[in-house]
Write a protein that holds these residues in place. Structure first.
Motif, PDB file in Angstrom:
ATOM      1  N   ILE A  91       0.870  -1.175   0.000  1.00  0.00           N
ATOM      2  CA  ILE A  91       0.000   0.000   0.000  1.00  0.00           C
ATOM      3  C   ILE A  91       0.908   1.226   0.000  1.00  0.00           C
ATOM      4  N   ILE A  92       0.688   2.114  -0.937  1.00  0.00           N
ATOM      5  CA  ILE A  92       1.525   3.317  -1.041  1.00  0.00           C
ATOM      6  C   ILE A  92       0.628   4.545  -0.902  1.00  0.00           C
ATOM      7  N   VAL A  93       0.931   5.379   0.079  1.00  0.00           N
ATOM      8  CA  VAL A  93       0.160   6.609   0.310  1.00  0.00           C
ATOM      9  C   VAL A  93       1.106   7.792   0.115  1.00  0.00           C
ATOM     10  N   THR A  94       0.690   8.720  -0.740  1.00  0.00           N
ATOM     11  CA  THR A  94       1.536   9.867  -1.089  1.00  0.00           C
ATOM     12  C   THR A  94       0.767  11.163  -0.829  1.00  0.00           C
ATOM     13  N   ASP A  95       1.418  12.110  -0.179  1.00  0.00           N
ATOM     14  CA  ASP A  95       0.785  13.420   0.023  1.00  0.00           C
ATOM     15  C   ASP A  95       1.697  14.504  -0.533  1.00  0.00           C
ATOM     16  N   PRO A  96       1.175  15.711  -0.740  1.00  0.00           N
ATOM     17  CA  PRO A  96       1.980  16.772  -1.348  1.00  0.00           C
ATOM     18  C   PRO A  96       2.772  17.605  -0.333  1.00  0.00           C
ATOM     19  N   GLY A  97       2.814  17.162   0.898  1.00  0.00           N
ATOM     20  CA  GLY A  97       3.451  17.942   1.954  1.00  0.00           C
ATOM     21  C   GLY A  97       4.962  17.862   1.932  1.00  0.00           C
ATOM     22  N   PRO A  98       5.591  18.559   2.881  1.00  0.00           N
ATOM     23  CA  PRO A  98       7.055  18.608   2.928  1.00  0.00           C
ATOM     24  C   PRO A  98       7.693  17.357   3.524  1.00  0.00           C
ATOM     25  N   GLY A  99       6.867  16.456   4.045  1.00  0.00           N
ATOM     26  CA  GLY A  99       7.390  15.238   4.653  1.00  0.00           C
ATOM     27  C   GLY A  99       7.763  15.433   6.112  1.00  0.00           C
ATOM     28  N   PHE A 100       8.363  14.393   6.683  1.00  0.00           N
ATOM     29  CA  PHE A 100       8.775  14.446   8.082  1.00  0.00           C
ATOM     30  C   PHE A 100       9.867  13.408   8.287  1.00  0.00           C
ATOM     31  N   SER A 101      10.434  13.393   9.476  1.00  0.00           N
ATOM     32  CA  SER A 101      11.500  12.429   9.788  1.00  0.00           C
ATOM     33  C   SER A 101      10.932  11.310  10.640  1.00  0.00           C
ATOM     34  N   PRO A 102      10.625  10.166  10.032  1.00  0.00           N
ATOM     35  CA  PRO A 102       9.986   9.094  10.801  1.00  0.00           C
ATOM     36  C   PRO A 102      10.843   8.582  11.947  1.00  0.00           C
ATOM     37  N   ASP A 103      12.157   8.738  11.835  1.00  0.00           N
ATOM     38  CA  ASP A 103      13.032   8.256  12.913  1.00  0.00           C
ATOM     39  C   ASP A 103      12.894   9.094  14.182  1.00  0.00           C
ATOM     40  N   LEU A 104      12.308  10.282  14.062  1.00  0.00           N
ATOM     41  CA  LEU A 104      12.161  11.148  15.229  1.00  0.00           C
ATOM     42  C   LEU A 104      10.865  10.890  15.994  1.00  0.00           C
ATOM     43  N   VAL A 105      10.029   9.971  15.481  1.00  0.00           N
ATOM     44  CA  VAL A 105       8.762   9.675  16.151  1.00  0.00           C
ATOM     45  C   VAL A 105       9.059   8.913  17.443  1.00  0.00           C
ATOM     46  N   PRO A 106       8.590   9.411  18.596  1.00  0.00           N
ATOM     47  CA  PRO A 106       8.912   8.749  19.864  1.00  0.00           C
ATOM     48  C   PRO A 106       8.162   7.431  20.046  1.00  0.00           C
ATOM     49  N   ASP A 107       8.703   6.584  20.907  1.00  0.00           N
ATOM     50  CA  ASP A 107       8.054   5.312  21.240  1.00  0.00           C
ATOM     51  C   ASP A 107       6.891   5.598  22.201  1.00  0.00           C
ATOM     52  N   PRO A 108       5.639   5.354  21.757  1.00  0.00           N
ATOM     53  CA  PRO A 108       4.500   5.698  22.615  1.00  0.00           C
ATOM     54  C   PRO A 108       4.365   4.811  23.841  1.00  0.00           C
ATOM     55  N   ARG A 109       5.106   3.701  23.905  1.00  0.00           N
ATOM     56  CA  ARG A 109       4.982   2.798  25.059  1.00  0.00           C
ATOM     57  C   ARG A 109       5.883   3.206  26.221  1.00  0.00           C
ATOM     58  N   LYS A 110       6.765   4.176  25.994  1.00  0.00           N
ATOM     59  CA  LYS A 110       7.607   4.624  27.106  1.00  0.00           C
ATOM     60  C   LYS A 110       6.747   5.339  28.138  1.00  0.00           C
ATOM     61  N   ASP A 111       7.155   5.217  29.391  1.00  0.00           N
ATOM     62  CA  ASP A 111       6.355   5.771  30.490  1.00  0.00           C
ATOM     63  C   ASP A 111       5.991   7.238  30.263  1.00  0.00           C
ATOM     64  N   GLU A 112       6.964   8.005  29.768  1.00  0.00           N
ATOM     65  CA  GLU A 112       6.717   9.444  29.624  1.00  0.00           C
ATOM     66  C   GLU A 112       5.727   9.750  28.493  1.00  0.00           C
ATOM     67  N   ASN A 113       5.492   8.770  27.598  1.00  0.00           N
ATOM     68  CA  ASN A 113       4.578   9.011  26.469  1.00  0.00           C
ATOM     69  C   ASN A 113       3.242   8.276  26.612  1.00  0.00           C
ATOM     70  N   LEU A 114       3.138   7.431  27.630  1.00  0.00           N
ATOM     71  CA  LEU A 114       1.988   6.529  27.729  1.00  0.00           C
ATOM     72  C   LEU A 114       0.658   7.271  27.830  1.00  0.00           C
ATOM     73  N   HIS A 115       0.670   8.430  28.459  1.00  0.00           N
ATOM     74  CA  HIS A 115      -0.574   9.175  28.641  1.00  0.00           C
ATOM     75  C   HIS A 115      -0.732  10.315  27.624  1.00  0.00           C
ATOM     76  N   ALA A 116       0.102  10.317  26.593  1.00  0.00           N
ATOM     77  CA  ALA A 116      -0.003  11.364  25.566  1.00  0.00           C
ATOM     78  C   ALA A 116      -1.272  11.156  24.745  1.00  0.00           C
ATOM     79  N   ASP A 117      -1.808  12.263  24.202  1.00  0.00           N
ATOM     80  CA  ASP A 117      -3.035  12.141  23.408  1.00  0.00           C
ATOM     81  C   ASP A 117      -2.739  12.095  21.911  1.00  0.00           C
ATOM     82  N   HIS A 118      -1.476  11.910  21.525  1.00  0.00           N
ATOM     83  CA  HIS A 118      -1.120  11.790  20.110  1.00  0.00           C
ATOM     84  C   HIS A 118       0.212  11.039  20.015  1.00  0.00           C
ATOM     85  N   GLY A 119       0.634  10.764  18.759  1.00  0.00           N
ATOM     86  CA  GLY A 119       1.972  10.189  18.562  1.00  0.00           C
ATOM     87  C   GLY A 119       2.015   8.675  18.481  1.00  0.00           C
TER      88      GLY A 119
END
Lengths: 146, 91
Positions: A91-119
């Motif tokens: 499945i290939i999804v393409t958008d016209p945006g500037p992109g992002f750095s997927p490696d910078l996405v934090p691990d949502p299972r870490k304690d400090e991120n567990l209660h975040a409402d996004h990510g």
């Protein structure tokens, strides 16, 4: 199965199953997910895999609409579905945006991120699919299900 | 996703606005929970717990459970097989 960001298998021998454009509107996502779910059903893809692909697709389209297009419905998100001779689905999804750095996405299972409402979207995609890679500086994602 | 999440957000905001902080959410007709829905659930769970309440989940689908477990938030919620058990757990 955790996915990685390496290249796709059998990239030169793919059959195109779906190629569609949708307006960058979150209300358009469900119909695209449903249509591709029907395609997978017609290919006799098992329910568990259809669920995993469907949720990953939903997350990818949502990211494209929100982050790639800024929720601007005059912009367009392209979605393609391909298969290789072994029956693996891309499945290939393409958008016209500037992109992002997927490696910078934090691990949502870490304690400090567990209660975040996004990510959690990219993390979910990587967990649900067998292989994931980003191109065009992150504005195109290719997700493989074996 | 989209309208469904907006509707849930509105319902939870109204519940909190009227002082209802003991919430049972029946997920039996929710086949799929995406990251937006999870974010909403977690945000309101935190908010409601700060007010002394809780959000309890009843009859989640196997795919909803899988997804909540995958992102590590399943253990934040108490999960019940039916609404009655979830409601009784508040007493």
């Amino acid at each position: 199965m955790p996915a990685d960001d390496r290249g796709s298998p059998q990239a030169g021998a793919l059959s195109e199953l779906v190629d569609l454009n949708m307006p960058a509107n979150s209300e358009a996502i469900a119909s695209v997910v449903d249509a591709i779910g029907e395609t997978l059903l017609s290919l006799e893809v098992p329910e568990q895999k259809r669920f995993e692909v469907g949720l990953a697709l939903q997350e990818a389209l949502s990211n494209a609409v929100v982050h790639g297009c800024g929720n601007d419905p005059t912009k367009t998100v392209r979605c393609r579905v391909k298969s290789d001779p072994q029956g693996r689905i891309a499945i290939i999804v393409t958008d016209p945006g500037p992109g992002f750095s997927p490696d910078l996405v934090p691990d949502p299972r870490k304690d400090e991120n567990l209660h975040a409402d996004h990510g959690r979207g990219v993390y979910l995609i990587r967990q649900l699919m067998d292989e994931v890679h980003f191109e065009r500086r992150g504005s195109e994602i290719t997700m493989w299900k074996y | 996703m989209g309208p469904a999440v907006d509707s849930l957000r509105q319902t939870l905001e109204e519940a909190i606005g009227t002082g209802d902080t003991r919430v049972v959410m029946n997920l039996s007709e929710v086949p799929m929970v995406d990251s937006t829905g999870i974010g909403l659930l977690v945000r309101f769970l935190v908010l409601i717990k700060k007010k002394g309440g809780n959000i309890k989940l009843a009859q989640p689908s196997k795919f909803a459970v899988q997804t909540l477990r995958l992102v590590g938030v399943l253990n934040l919620f108490e999960v019940f097989d039916n609404d009655d058990a979830a409601v009784e757990s508040f007493t």
